[in-house]
Design a protein around this motif. Structure first.
Motif, PDB file in Angstrom:
ATOM      1  N   ALA A 131       0.852  -1.195   0.000  1.00  0.00           N
ATOM      2  CA  ALA A 131       0.000   0.000   0.000  1.00  0.00           C
ATOM      3  C   ALA A 131       0.883   1.239   0.000  1.00  0.00           C
ATOM      4  O   ALA A 131       1.981   1.238   0.578  1.00  0.00           O
ATOM      5  CB  ALA A 131      -0.914  -0.004   1.214  1.00  0.00           C
ATOM      6  N   PHE A 132       0.422   2.303  -0.658  1.00  0.00           N
ATOM      7  CA  PHE A 132       1.161   3.569  -0.666  1.00  0.00           C
ATOM      8  C   PHE A 132       0.231   4.685  -1.123  1.00  0.00           C
ATOM      9  O   PHE A 132      -0.886   4.437  -1.609  1.00  0.00           O
ATOM     10  CB  PHE A 132       2.396   3.490  -1.576  1.00  0.00           C
ATOM     11  CG  PHE A 132       2.145   2.927  -2.945  1.00  0.00           C
ATOM     12  CD1 PHE A 132       1.488   3.670  -3.930  1.00  0.00           C
ATOM     13  CD2 PHE A 132       2.582   1.644  -3.268  1.00  0.00           C
ATOM     14  CE1 PHE A 132       1.269   3.143  -5.193  1.00  0.00           C
ATOM     15  CE2 PHE A 132       2.376   1.119  -4.532  1.00  0.00           C
ATOM     16  CZ  PHE A 132       1.720   1.864  -5.494  1.00  0.00           C
ATOM     17  N   MET A 133       0.714   5.907  -0.970  1.00  0.00           N
ATOM     18  CA  MET A 133       0.010   7.082  -1.472  1.00  0.00           C
ATOM     19  C   MET A 133       0.597   7.449  -2.824  1.00  0.00           C
ATOM     20  O   MET A 133       1.819   7.560  -2.979  1.00  0.00           O
ATOM     21  CB  MET A 133       0.148   8.259  -0.497  1.00  0.00           C
ATOM     22  CG  MET A 133      -0.515   8.030   0.848  1.00  0.00           C
ATOM     23  SD  MET A 133      -2.298   7.749   0.730  1.00  0.00           S
ATOM     24  CE  MET A 133      -2.850   9.329   0.057  1.00  0.00           C
ATOM     25  N   ALA A 134      -0.264   7.603  -3.800  1.00  0.00           N
ATOM     26  CA  ALA A 134       0.162   7.963  -5.151  1.00  0.00           C
ATOM     27  C   ALA A 134       0.006   9.462  -5.365  1.00  0.00           C
ATOM     28  O   ALA A 134      -1.017  10.051  -4.993  1.00  0.00           O
ATOM     29  CB  ALA A 134      -0.656   7.197  -6.187  1.00  0.00           C
ATOM     30  N   GLY A 135       1.024  10.080  -5.940  1.00  0.00           N
ATOM     31  CA  GLY A 135       0.971  11.508  -6.227  1.00  0.00           C
ATOM     32  C   GLY A 135      -0.081  11.834  -7.273  1.00  0.00           C
ATOM     33  O   GLY A 135      -0.588  10.946  -7.970  1.00  0.00           O
ATOM     34  N   PRO A 136      -0.393  13.111  -7.442  1.00  0.00           N
ATOM     35  CA  PRO A 136      -1.493  13.513  -8.339  1.00  0.00           C
ATOM     36  C   PRO A 136      -1.264  13.172  -9.806  1.00  0.00           C
ATOM     37  O   PRO A 136      -2.220  13.069 -10.571  1.00  0.00           O
ATOM     38  CB  PRO A 136      -1.586  15.033  -8.127  1.00  0.00           C
ATOM     39  CG  PRO A 136      -0.273  15.425  -7.539  1.00  0.00           C
ATOM     40  CD  PRO A 136       0.197  14.265  -6.741  1.00  0.00           C
ATOM     41  N   GLN A 137      -0.003  12.982 -10.213  1.00  0.00           N
ATOM     42  CA  GLN A 137       0.285  12.683 -11.612  1.00  0.00           C
ATOM     43  C   GLN A 137       0.296  11.190 -11.921  1.00  0.00           C
ATOM     44  O   GLN A 137       0.383  10.794 -13.086  1.00  0.00           O
ATOM     45  CB  GLN A 137       1.643  13.288 -12.005  1.00  0.00           C
ATOM     46  CG  GLN A 137       1.742  14.784 -11.795  1.00  0.00           C
ATOM     47  CD  GLN A 137       0.636  15.542 -12.504  1.00  0.00           C
ATOM     48  OE1 GLN A 137       0.348  15.266 -13.680  1.00  0.00           O
ATOM     49  NE2 GLN A 137       0.020  16.493 -11.815  1.00  0.00           N
ATOM     50  N   VAL A 138       0.218  10.358 -10.890  1.00  0.00           N
ATOM     51  CA  VAL A 138       0.273   8.908 -11.091  1.00  0.00           C
ATOM     52  C   VAL A 138      -1.095   8.409 -11.553  1.00  0.00           C
ATOM     53  O   VAL A 138      -2.108   8.633 -10.886  1.00  0.00           O
ATOM     54  CB  VAL A 138       0.693   8.182  -9.797  1.00  0.00           C
ATOM     55  CG1 VAL A 138       0.702   6.665 -10.010  1.00  0.00           C
ATOM     56  CG2 VAL A 138       2.072   8.662  -9.350  1.00  0.00           C
ATOM     57  N   GLN A 139      -1.128   7.726 -12.680  1.00  0.00           N
ATOM     58  CA  GLN A 139      -2.375   7.226 -13.238  1.00  0.00           C
ATOM     59  C   GLN A 139      -2.500   5.725 -12.990  1.00  0.00           C
ATOM     60  O   GLN A 139      -1.521   5.023 -12.715  1.00  0.00           O
ATOM     61  CB  GLN A 139      -2.433   7.513 -14.745  1.00  0.00           C
ATOM     62  CG  GLN A 139      -2.336   8.983 -15.088  1.00  0.00           C
ATOM     63  CD  GLN A 139      -3.469   9.800 -14.492  1.00  0.00           C
ATOM     64  OE1 GLN A 139      -4.634   9.382 -14.553  1.00  0.00           O
ATOM     65  NE2 GLN A 139      -3.139  10.938 -13.904  1.00  0.00           N
ATOM     66  N   SER A 140      -3.722   5.211 -13.118  1.00  0.00           N
ATOM     67  CA  SER A 140      -3.980   3.805 -12.828  1.00  0.00           C
ATOM     68  C   SER A 140      -3.215   2.871 -13.752  1.00  0.00           C
ATOM     69  O   SER A 140      -2.808   1.782 -13.347  1.00  0.00           O
ATOM     70  CB  SER A 140      -5.481   3.519 -12.917  1.00  0.00           C
ATOM     71  OG  SER A 140      -5.976   3.828 -14.207  1.00  0.00           O
TER      72      SER A 140
END
Length: 305
Positions: A226-235
């Motif tokens: 599990a982690f937090m994805a930055g705003p630019q990271v897409q699925s």
């Protein structure tokens, strides 16, 4: 350790339907065991045979070495079923005292009311209690005879978070006294995860997994990153990581199911993805439950082809 319950080669058939298929297990006194499985797995039938309410078609059931059909055995039982109707007109204390009268050595009324956190409601008509309070009253009735084995079927249904936490703390304290045994069924898998010493997973009338919570998670074979994805990271960037079996997004929080968490993390770092706050775990009991029941169903389907 003394054996509280034994099922030896037990099967139960209803006409052409096999509800329980050659089940063998024993439960040690002083343990907390969660019997889990999807609807129709055979849990209710197994519990009924342990209670002596149903007889096995084949095999033997024993409680402390005796048949559960005997009164001498049943007097050591406490039972809290999911569907229970309380009698009208009787007040809480009156109902507790009525159940106490059924036993040779019952717990004190005040003790039972305290265990169920119903001291302030003892003069209230039982049927006028809230849903959660009625469940706590049913718990007090199950404990009236100072049982050595307690059977709990969906015990915290209707309880709020605070009442549920208090209930489990009370149960833990009870289980630590003189080898008392608790057998529970629940759909709240986080509760079984938190309290059970052992999990018995049933499907299609058979025991498909047996072990501690950690052993069951390991048997499922999955790990979770599990982690937090930055705003630019897409699925698609997450899905393109190696060894990703499934990715679940909750806002910007991503939870990945994988059998190789180190490789997933290494790839995320080498690809310079904007991710942070990493966590690697075996997942929750619910994750293992879903994985193992799906695997068992797939295996059963393959066997029947």
């Amino acid at each position: 350790m003394q054996e509280a319950i034994l099922l030896d080669g037990v099967s139960k058939r209803f006409g052409d339907k096999t509800a329980v298929d050659n089940v063998t297990f024993s439960i040690e006194a002083g343990s907390i065991v969660a019997l889990l499985g999807p609807n129709g797995a055979g849990k209710t039938t197994v519990i009924s045979m342990m209670l002596g309410l149903a007889k096995p078609t084949a095999g033997n059931v024993r409680a402390f070495g005796q048949s559960p059909n005997k009164r001498a055995t049943r007097k050591h039982y406490g039972v809290m079923l999911q569907q229970v109707s309380l009698p009208p007109k009787l007040r809480v204390r009156e109902l507790v005292n009525l159940f106490r009268s059924y036993y040779d050595h019952p717990l004190d009324t005040s003790t039972l009311l305290k265990m169920a956190d119903l001291e302030e409601h003892e003069k209230k008509e039982a049927v006028k209690l809230s849903g959660g309070q009625q469940r706590r009253l049913q718990y007090a009735l199950a404990m009236a005879g100072d049982p050595r084995i307690v059977f709990l079927d969906e015990p915290t249904t209707g309880m709020d978070v605070t009442a549920r936490r208090s209930f489990w703390e009370n149960l833990r304290a009870f289980a630590q006294q003189d080898g008392r045994t608790i057998i529970l069924t629940t759909h709240h898998l986080e509760e079984a995860d938190a309290i059970a010493d052992r999990i018995l997973l049933m499907q299609n009338g058979r025991i498909t997994a047996d072990g501690t919570v950690d052993e069951i998670k390991l048997q499922a074979g999955n790990r979770y990153v599990a982690f937090m994805a930055g705003p630019q990271v897409q699925s698609d960037a997450i899905a393109g990581l190696p060894y990703v079996a499934h990715a679940q997004w909750s806002g910007r929080h991503v939870r990945i199911r994988t059998k190789r968490p180190d490789d997933v993390l290494r790839a995320a770092i080498l690809r310079n993805l904007d991710v942070s706050h990493f966590e690697v775990s075996q997942g929750h009991l619910e994750d293992a439950f879903v994985s193992l029941t799906e695997a068992s169903a797939a295996e059963e389907g393959g066997t029947n082809q």
